[in-house]
Scaffold this active site. Structure first.
Site, PDB file in Angstrom:
ATOM      1  N   CYS A 226       0.991  -1.134  -0.006  1.00 58.36           N
ATOM      2  CA  CYS A 226      -0.082  -0.075  -0.032  1.00 58.36           C
ATOM      3  C   CYS A 226       0.895   1.156  -0.071  1.00 58.36           C
ATOM      4  O   CYS A 226       2.130   1.096   0.342  1.00 58.36           O
ATOM      5  CB  CYS A 226      -0.842  -0.075   1.228  1.00 58.36           C
ATOM      6  SG  CYS A 226      -1.780  -1.383   1.426  1.00 58.36           S
TER       7      CYS A 226
ATOM      8  N   ARG B 113       1.941   1.116  -5.794  1.00 64.34           N
ATOM      9  CA  ARG B 113       1.913   0.129  -4.481  1.00 64.34           C
ATOM     10  C   ARG B 113       0.659  -0.375  -4.132  1.00 64.34           C
ATOM     11  O   ARG B 113       0.585  -1.401  -3.605  1.00 64.34           O
ATOM     12  CB  ARG B 113       2.658   0.705  -3.548  1.00 64.34           C
ATOM     13  CG  ARG B 113       4.069   1.364  -3.433  1.00 64.34           C
ATOM     14  CD  ARG B 113       4.358   1.871  -2.247  1.00 64.34           C
ATOM     15  NE  ARG B 113       4.411   0.946  -1.335  1.00 64.34           N
ATOM     16  CZ  ARG B 113       5.451   0.140  -0.828  1.00 64.34           C
ATOM     17  NH1 ARG B 113       6.512   0.454  -1.639  1.00 64.34           N
ATOM     18  NH2 ARG B 113       5.795  -0.696   0.205  1.00 64.34           N
TER      19      ARG B 113
ATOM     20  N   TRP C 139      -3.850  -1.681  -1.343  1.00 62.57           N
ATOM     21  CA  TRP C 139      -4.031  -3.041  -2.213  1.00 62.57           C
ATOM     22  C   TRP C 139      -4.573  -3.775  -1.248  1.00 62.57           C
ATOM     23  O   TRP C 139      -4.210  -4.099  -0.039  1.00 62.57           O
ATOM     24  CB  TRP C 139      -2.357  -3.486  -2.300  1.00 62.57           C
ATOM     25  CG  TRP C 139      -2.486  -5.061  -3.264  1.00 62.57           C
ATOM     26  CD1 TRP C 139      -2.761  -4.978  -4.493  1.00 62.57           C
ATOM     27  CD2 TRP C 139      -2.347  -6.297  -2.953  1.00 62.57           C
ATOM     28  NE1 TRP C 139      -2.706  -6.330  -5.084  1.00 62.57           N
ATOM     29  CE2 TRP C 139      -2.546  -7.165  -3.904  1.00 62.57           C
ATOM     30  CE3 TRP C 139      -2.093  -6.763  -1.658  1.00 62.57           C
ATOM     31  CZ2 TRP C 139      -2.367  -8.525  -3.794  1.00 62.57           C
ATOM     32  CZ3 TRP C 139      -2.046  -8.206  -1.471  1.00 62.57           C
ATOM     33  CH2 TRP C 139      -2.004  -9.014  -2.531  1.00 62.57           C
TER      34      TRP C 139
ATOM     35  N   ASN D  23      -0.088  -0.254   6.232  1.00 61.81           N
ATOM     36  CA  ASN D  23       0.605  -1.232   5.095  1.00 61.81           C
ATOM     37  C   ASN D  23       1.018  -2.592   5.955  1.00 61.81           C
ATOM     38  O   ASN D  23       1.722  -2.569   6.820  1.00 61.81           O
ATOM     39  CB  ASN D  23       1.587  -0.469   4.558  1.00 61.81           C
ATOM     40  CG  ASN D  23       2.268  -1.437   3.502  1.00 61.81           C
ATOM     41  OD1 ASN D  23       1.811  -2.274   3.030  1.00 61.81           O
ATOM     42  ND2 ASN D  23       3.442  -0.982   2.661  1.00 61.81           N
ATOM     43  N   GLY D  24       0.593  -3.437   5.396  1.00 59.38           N
ATOM     44  CA  GLY D  24       0.785  -4.877   6.002  1.00 59.38           C
ATOM     45  C   GLY D  24      -0.365  -5.684   6.408  1.00 59.38           C
ATOM     46  O   GLY D  24      -1.487  -5.484   5.872  1.00 59.38           O
TER      47      GLY D  24
ATOM     48  N   GLU E 108       9.371 -16.005 -17.953  1.00 58.22           N
ATOM     49  CA  GLU E 108       9.142 -14.622 -17.999  1.00 58.22           C
ATOM     50  C   GLU E 108       8.474 -14.153 -18.960  1.00 58.22           C
ATOM     51  O   GLU E 108       7.568 -13.097 -18.485  1.00 58.22           O
ATOM     52  CB  GLU E 108      10.834 -13.858 -17.846  1.00 58.22           C
ATOM     53  CG  GLU E 108      10.824 -12.390 -17.729  1.00 58.22           C
ATOM     54  CD  GLU E 108      10.076 -11.928 -16.316  1.00 58.22           C
ATOM     55  OE1 GLU E 108       9.720 -12.517 -15.736  1.00 58.22           O
ATOM     56  OE2 GLU E 108       9.775 -10.582 -16.524  1.00 58.22           O
TER      57      GLU E 108
ATOM     58  N   LYS F 224       5.050 -11.966 -18.228  1.00 58.47           N
ATOM     59  CA  LYS F 224       4.849 -10.466 -18.465  1.00 58.47           C
ATOM     60  C   LYS F 224       3.462 -10.427 -19.317  1.00 58.47           C
ATOM     61  O   LYS F 224       2.696  -9.557 -19.021  1.00 58.47           O
ATOM     62  CB  LYS F 224       5.954 -10.070 -19.585  1.00 58.47           C
ATOM     63  CG  LYS F 224       7.191  -9.711 -19.074  1.00 58.47           C
ATOM     64  CD  LYS F 224       7.264  -8.325 -18.139  1.00 58.47           C
ATOM     65  CE  LYS F 224       7.143  -8.598 -16.527  1.00 58.47           C
ATOM     66  NZ  LYS F 224       7.995  -9.272 -15.608  1.00 58.47           N
TER      67      LYS F 224
ATOM     68  N   GLU G 129       0.382 -11.209 -16.908  1.00 58.34           N
ATOM     69  CA  GLU G 129       0.238 -10.128 -15.774  1.00 58.34           C
ATOM     70  C   GLU G 129      -0.229  -8.577 -16.368  1.00 58.34           C
ATOM     71  O   GLU G 129      -1.110  -8.080 -15.546  1.00 58.34           O
ATOM     72  CB  GLU G 129       1.169  -9.791 -14.805  1.00 58.34           C
ATOM     73  CG  GLU G 129       2.615  -9.106 -15.220  1.00 58.34           C
ATOM     74  CD  GLU G 129       3.408  -8.801 -14.181  1.00 58.34           C
ATOM     75  OE1 GLU G 129       3.141  -8.705 -12.974  1.00 58.34           O
ATOM     76  OE2 GLU G 129       4.837  -9.005 -14.743  1.00 58.34           O
TER      77      GLU G 129
ATOM     78  N   HIS H 274       5.666 -34.508 -23.679  1.00 58.05           N
ATOM     79  CA  HIS H 274       5.371 -35.252 -22.530  1.00 58.05           C
ATOM     80  C   HIS H 274       4.074 -34.658 -22.152  1.00 58.05           C
ATOM     81  O   HIS H 274       3.485 -34.827 -20.993  1.00 58.05           O
ATOM     82  CB  HIS H 274       6.393 -35.136 -21.545  1.00 58.05           C
ATOM     83  CG  HIS H 274       7.780 -35.708 -21.896  1.00 58.05           C
ATOM     84  ND1 HIS H 274       7.858 -36.906 -22.313  1.00 58.05           N
ATOM     85  CD2 HIS H 274       8.689 -35.134 -22.163  1.00 58.05           C
ATOM     86  CE1 HIS H 274       9.302 -36.993 -22.812  1.00 58.05           C
ATOM     87  NE2 HIS H 274      10.027 -35.937 -22.794  1.00 58.05           N
TER      88      HIS H 274
ATOM     89  N   LYS I 189       3.005  -3.429  -6.795  1.00 59.98           N
ATOM     90  CA  LYS I 189       4.515  -3.547  -7.101  1.00 59.98           C
ATOM     91  C   LYS I 189       5.362  -4.145  -6.024  1.00 59.98           C
ATOM     92  O   LYS I 189       6.119  -5.043  -6.358  1.00 59.98           O
ATOM     93  CB  LYS I 189       5.035  -1.956  -7.254  1.00 59.98           C
ATOM     94  CG  LYS I 189       6.568  -1.914  -7.594  1.00 59.98           C
ATOM     95  CD  LYS I 189       6.624  -2.092  -9.057  1.00 59.98           C
ATOM     96  CE  LYS I 189       8.056  -2.431  -9.477  1.00 59.98           C
ATOM     97  NZ  LYS I 189       8.206  -3.370 -10.817  1.00 59.98           N
TER      98      LYS I 189
HETATM   99  O1  M6R Z   1      10.199  -7.198  -5.484  1.00 60.56           O
HETATM  100  P1  M6R Z   1      10.744  -8.295  -5.856  1.00 60.56           P
HETATM  101  O2  M6R Z   1      11.559  -8.492  -6.813  1.00 60.56           O
HETATM  102  O3  M6R Z   1      11.164  -9.277  -4.562  1.00 60.56           O
HETATM  103  O4  M6R Z   1       9.116  -8.917  -6.413  1.00 60.56           O
HETATM  104  C1  M6R Z   1       9.088 -10.152  -6.670  1.00 60.56           C
HETATM  105  C2  M6R Z   1       7.760 -10.076  -7.329  1.00 60.56           C
HETATM  106  O5  M6R Z   1       6.413  -9.917  -6.626  1.00 60.56           O
HETATM  107  C3  M6R Z   1       7.843  -9.729  -8.831  1.00 60.56           C
HETATM  108  O6  M6R Z   1       8.829  -9.820  -9.518  1.00 60.56           O
HETATM  109  C4  M6R Z   1       6.418  -9.616  -9.775  1.00 60.56           C
HETATM  110  O7  M6R Z   1       6.383 -11.081 -10.069  1.00 60.56           O
HETATM  111  C5  M6R Z   1       6.594  -8.716 -10.756  1.00 60.56           C
HETATM  112  N1  M6R Z   1       5.157  -8.227 -10.839  1.00 60.56           N
HETATM  113  C6  M6R Z   1       6.739  -9.206 -12.024  1.00 60.56           C
HETATM  114  O8  M6R Z   1       6.655  -8.555 -13.158  1.00 60.56           O
END
Ligand code: M6R
Length: 675
Positions: free
Chosen positions: A2, A27, A75, A101-102, A541, A545, A548, A564, A670
């Site tokens: 947050c 955030r 969030w 936050n938390g 990856e 991308k 998400e 397989h 984020k």
């Molecule tokens: O801040 P971090 O690298 O520890 O975050 C890990 C993941 O939450 C982060 O990489 C997430 O998968 C991204 N949104 C990917 O684009």
């Protein structure tokens, strides 16, 4: 997770807080709220579900003013993203508010206790508990003061004392900001887990969950540590621990340029950050490697060369994109330093009762340095006697503070939720670490060290030519005809693809090529990404991308695994992105490439629509597949840094075409500060 911004000072409070929240909106963006006090109107609250702009509209309609205040972007963890559940949350009297936050893990037990004491709750959130807990502490302190003084004159205890007592009841993670209408011009902040920073300006003071929220006002930052409580007033900031012992404020001057956290003319942060990759890689490399000898220098490691020589294994723990970097790092470290590497999801690591040896080295990879799962994995590693090393983009973040050393990825602030430049900077840092380990452990010749260092040094300009130069020598070709659609396929709900043009496409920039692919494939319901060896994590990856930011279902698979099971998915509606790059000077890379070609043929034989990422000069592949994007040549272990870029751009352009919110995709944030 947050965003929090608090302000006390001479400027109009609401714009300072809203502007700060805008910079922190990455955030959390499920709802937003603000509370200000200090005007004749008393404590005033405005909240709105959804993006910050909704809150701004509410404020425009019902303006508020004050001399101090706190704001929040949420969030959602407990409770839906409604106005009611938006922060700040109030106590029973409505005169005290909290942003948080938390996660408060014991909130149900606390809610029961507080309900029994007469508190009434109006939201589904865990945060509301904190407001009532502080209210309860204030009440009990007041009663105690009255009884010890033996008079009826009520004496109000200080807000910070009640906050100090209240946080002792909380389990879980919190960074909170509190204000009370009864204590003019005072903000109280406390932290245990999620990050919080204090900004020390000229006669003005700030609280935020992250530096970019206040960087426009001050670069003098104190990173609130776990167990610290701060009181901000117009006179300054006083700091203490949770037992009340005074602590010294340790301000650091932040070197980031605030402009780095702006869009700089790009439509989205993600696009800007993709284009910043040459600089991110250059900045992560410079000063750490000699281009004369190939020697790598990693400073600030409290891990001796002997520790590195004696290490029997490296355990990498990370999440999401950082986990993909870790998987690629395994190939780099094992190949160059001949040291076994285990790669774990940080969220799984401590729950499998791992058995690290004290000689093992723990490596945490994290862009933010505050991911709760990664912090927990680090704690597990430390508790089992391992030294830990971090690869992190945020100096001074929680994970770096606990690590025995950090390789900082100098990618600059990454605002788009989808990680791009932080990922390629992580790959760069991992390559440096692998090379360093190889040198210390004597598993590489000086000639190979120098060759690889030289190649690493060439990457930024290769990336620049890919991203910026419309006349670059790489390009796209379009090859085999699309399979004829069967009547079954055409009558199904899957879209009928336009047939490929059987021609060499005109020279296009990489961005234009990716836009072209987005035009063709944005309506797909599923995507598959394939790769072998170090290219498999890049396939993962690419899939992450795409899913998400475009919400298209996408999977990454090792190319050799298709037969397989996943081959059953292939039909003419399935775009399959195959990473088929190679280093022609590396026989192992060429062998892998040849195997990948066979896998591609298995896909095209079943009418799959293949988009290949291939190395410049490889014309063979273009005749096999429908679309080919060429990238510059590089050694096998460095190719991932180049080949992920088209995957980022394709995901970006598909998401834009589908009208998705690229920088703030639904349901994500984020940095993820809850487990
Ligand atoms: O801040 P971090 O690298 O520890 O975050 C890990 C993941 O939450 C982060 O990489 C997430 O998968 C991204 N949104 C990917 O684009």
């Amino acid at each position: 997770m947050c965003g929090i911004v608090g302000y006390i000072g001479p400027k109009p409070v609401v714009p300072v807080i809203i502007e700060g929240l805008r910079r922190l909106e990455y955030r959390g963006y499920d709802s937003a709220g603000i509370a200000v006090a200090g005007s004749p109107d008393g404590l005033q609250l405005r909240r709105a579900p959804g993006k910050l702009r909704n809150l701004e509209a509410v404020i425009a309609e019902h303006p508020i003013h004050g001399t101090f205040g706190i704001g929040h972007t949420r969030w959602a963890t407990h409770g839906r993203p409604t106005e009611e559940n938006a922060h700040p949350h109030r106590d029973c009297t409505g005169s005290l508010v909290v942003v948080h936050n938390g996660i408060v893990e014991n909130y149900l037990a606390l809610k029961q206790q507080l309900t029994a004491k007469g508190h009434t709750f109006v939201t589904e959130t865990d945060t509301e508990i904190i407001a009532h807990l502080i209210e309860q502490e204030l009440k009990e302190m007041e009663e105690l003061l009255a009884s010890t003084r033996g008079n009826s004159e009520p004496t109000r205890p200080a807000l910070e004392e009640a906050v100090r007592e209240a946080v002792k009841h909380l389990t879980g993670a919190f960074a909170i900001g509190v204000l009370s209408a009864h204590e003019p011009n005072k903000l109280v902040a406390a932290r245990s887990g999620p990050p919080a920073v204090l900004g020390i300006g000229d006669g003005e003071y700030f609280l935020a969950s992250d530096v970019p929220g206040i960087l426009h006002h001050t670069r003098n930052i104190h990173f609130l540590a776990d167990g610290e409580l701060a009181v901000l007033t117009p006179e300054g900031v006083s700091l203490s621990d949770f037992s009340g012992r005074p602590l010294e404020l340790k301000t650091q001057r932040i070197a980031w340029d605030p402009i780095q956290a702006e869009k700089a003319g790009y439509k989205h942060f993600m696009l800007k950050e993709i284009n910043e990759q040459p600089r991110a890689i250059r900045d992560t490399t410079l000063g750490r490697i000699s281009f004369d000898t190939g020697q790598v220098f990693l400073d600030n490691l409290d891990i001796s060369a002997d520790d590195l020589r004696r290490a029997t294994q490296i355990t990498i723990a990370a999440c999401g994109t950082s986990w993909h970097a870790g998987l690629a790092g395994k190939f780099m470290i094992e190949r160059l330093a001949r040291l076994p590497v285990d790669v774990d999801y940080a969220s799984e690591y401590r729950y499998r009762d791992p058995i690290p040896s004290p000689l093992d080295l723990g490596l945490l990879i994290t862009q933010s340095g505050e991911t709760a799962d990664t912090l927990a994995a680090q704690a597990e590693l430390i508790s089992k006697g391992s030294k830990t090393l971090a690869i992190c983009n945020v100096v001074g973040s929680a994970i770096t503070r606990r690590a025995n050393g950090t390789i900082t990825t100098n990618a600059g602030p990454e605002i788009g939720v989808a990680s791009t430049k932080a990922f390629t900077a992580q790959l760069t840092a991992l390559f440096l670490l692998a090379l360093h380990l190889a040198q210390v452990r004597n598993t590489i010749t000086p000639e190979d060290s120098l060759r690889l260092a030289t190649e690493l040094g060439r990457l930024p300009s290769k990336l620049e030519s890919m991203l910026l130069d419309p006349s670059n020598t790489i390009g796209m070709s379009e090859g085999v005809a699309a399979p004829t659609l069967t009547s079954a396929a055409t009558s199904s709900s899957t879209p009928a693809w336009p047939g490929p043009e059987r021609r060499r496409a005109p020279r296009l920039t990489l961005d234009e090529q990716c836009q072209h692919l987005a035009r063709l494939f944005h309506a797909a319901s599923n995507f598959l990404f394939l790769g072998r060896g170090i290219h498999y994590p890049i396939a993962l990856e690419g899939a992450l991308k795409l899913k998400e930011i475009s919400y298209i279902h996408a999977e990454g698979y090792p190319a050799g695994e298709m037969k397989h099971g996943p081959n059953a998915l292939i039909d003419e509606s399935l775009p399959v992105v195959c990473i088929a790059t190679k280093d022609p000077d590396d026989p192992a890379s060429v062998l892998k490439y040849e195997k990948t070609l066979s896998n591609i043929q298995e896909v095209t034989a079943r009418a799959g629509r293949v988009i290949a990422i291939a190395t410049e000069g490889d014309d063979q592949i273009a005749s096999l597949v429908e679309h080919t994007i060429h990238i510059p040549k590089a050694p096998e272990l460095l190719l991932p840094i180049l080949e992920v870029v088209p995957l980022q751009l394709v995901a970006y352009h598909i998401a834009v075409r589908r009208g998705c919110d690229v920088d703030q995709p639904r349901n994500l944030a984020k940095s993820v500060t809850v487990e």
